[in-house]
Design a protein around this motif. Sequence first.
Motif, mmCIF file in Angstrom:
data_model
loop_
_atom_site.group_PDB
_atom_site.id
_atom_site.type_symbol
_atom_site.label_atom_id
_atom_site.label_comp_id
_atom_site.label_asym_id
_atom_site.label_seq_id
_atom_site.Cartn_x
_atom_site.Cartn_y
_atom_site.Cartn_z
ATOM 1 N N THR A 226 21.291 -4.047 83.837
ATOM 2 C CA THR A 226 20.009 -4.550 83.346
ATOM 3 C C THR A 226 19.998 -4.579 81.819
ATOM 4 O O THR A 226 20.807 -3.918 81.161
ATOM 5 C CB THR A 226 18.845 -3.668 83.836
ATOM 6 N N GLU A 263 10.608 0.858 76.291
ATOM 7 C CA GLU A 263 9.793 0.525 77.464
ATOM 8 C C GLU A 263 10.312 -0.748 78.129
ATOM 9 O O GLU A 263 10.304 -0.866 79.350
ATOM 10 C CB GLU A 263 8.333 0.355 77.062
ATOM 11 N N MET A 266 13.194 0.166 80.308
ATOM 12 C CA MET A 266 12.738 0.871 81.502
ATOM 13 C C MET A 266 12.138 -0.099 82.520
ATOM 14 O O MET A 266 12.311 0.059 83.734
ATOM 15 C CB MET A 266 11.710 1.935 81.118
ATOM 16 N N ILE A 267 11.436 -1.127 82.034
ATOM 17 C CA ILE A 267 10.875 -2.135 82.937
ATOM 18 C C ILE A 267 11.985 -2.878 83.662
ATOM 19 O O ILE A 267 11.888 -3.179 84.865
ATOM 20 C CB ILE A 267 9.973 -3.106 82.151
ATOM 21 N N ILE A 269 14.950 -1.697 84.438
ATOM 22 C CA ILE A 269 15.479 -0.788 85.460
ATOM 23 C C ILE A 269 14.528 -0.708 86.651
ATOM 24 O O ILE A 269 14.953 -0.709 87.822
ATOM 25 C CB ILE A 269 15.707 0.611 84.855
ATOM 26 N N TYR A 270 13.219 -0.652 86.363
ATOM 27 C CA TYR A 270 12.227 -0.589 87.442
ATOM 28 C C TYR A 270 12.350 -1.791 88.373
ATOM 29 O O TYR A 270 12.367 -1.651 89.609
ATOM 30 C CB TYR A 270 10.823 -0.525 86.838
ATOM 31 N N TRP A 271 12.459 -2.998 87.792
ATOM 32 C CA TRP A 271 12.530 -4.199 88.623
ATOM 33 C C TRP A 271 13.852 -4.277 89.381
ATOM 34 O O TRP A 271 13.903 -4.791 90.508
ATOM 35 C CB TRP A 271 12.319 -5.441 87.769
ATOM 36 N N LEU A 273 15.455 -1.681 90.638
ATOM 37 C CA LEU A 273 15.261 -0.793 91.790
ATOM 38 C C LEU A 273 14.329 -1.415 92.813
ATOM 39 O O LEU A 273 14.561 -1.333 94.033
ATOM 40 C CB LEU A 273 14.721 0.555 91.311
ATOM 41 N N LYS A 274 13.259 -2.033 92.339
ATOM 42 C CA LYS A 274 12.284 -2.641 93.252
ATOM 43 C C LYS A 274 12.914 -3.782 94.053
ATOM 44 O O LYS A 274 12.699 -3.904 95.267
ATOM 45 C CB LYS A 274 11.086 -3.154 92.451
#
Length: 286
Positions: A226, A263, A266-267, A269-271, A273-274
């Motif tokens: 990412t 941030e 981190m966003i 990485i969040y997407w 995983l989602k």
Amino acid sequence: MDYFSRSLNQLFSSTPHLAYQHKSNVCISHLAYADDVIIFFKATKNATKMLYKALKHFSAHLSWRLWLFLLPTDDILKMKGLRGPSVCLLCLVEEETLDHLFFYCNFSKKVLNELLPKFKNDTMNLSWFNFFNCWEEWNQINLQVLPCIVAWFIWMCRNSVNYEGSTPLVKAVTTHCTSYQQKIIKYHRFTNIFRNWVPQVDIQCNFSFSLIEWAPPPTGWLKANTDGSFLKGSAGCGGVFRNSLGHHVLHFSSPTWALDAVETEMIAIYWALKIAVQCNMGIFNH
């Protein structure tokens, strides 16, 4: 920056072995911005030496363009028939000309006023009102490179304001000038003209080169890489999933909103995983 970009294209065209070879067979030599550039090349000693030689040539090119009135300031563009409203982007008061930008602009004067007190007394009475006289006087004490360094960072600041809408900061320009001068003093034995700074000559820097490659995941696994980009309130993120053979499985990209670069990362990485969960990639099944 346009000349620098063309120079890099010419270098990589004449010496294709410098280029970083990707599995996709897409060769990208560099990404150029208003005041920055990212260069992609093979991480070998020979390639690094050739690229360094080319960069040294480009650093002298600004001085050459100053001497021949070839920098594209508004007055030079008018001489070439490109007429339009003109204002100095650093002071927003006077028309932009070559001499005004580097010597008479209030911004440039402030840069000089912050730099001169850092130098020793024998540099205080040298002229700073015309590039030719300035270079000639500084050349007499073997410091002719200093006006070129100051002019370079003023020009970079001007381009950043013009093409990226940034705010010109005197402190930033003087810091760049000081840092660059200290580096050439330390690593190239240039005359130390600073009042209260002594290079740490006892520290030896041993440079080493290492090739960083993408490592595939174990068989049966997928790897997500990412990235996030943040600039002045605008942000974007993306990622790509690959299998153990390095084959592309899926990718994503999207603009987003974030407060800073961390941030934004981190966003991304969040997407990743989602998406892995929603696509039933086996994550969190244990």
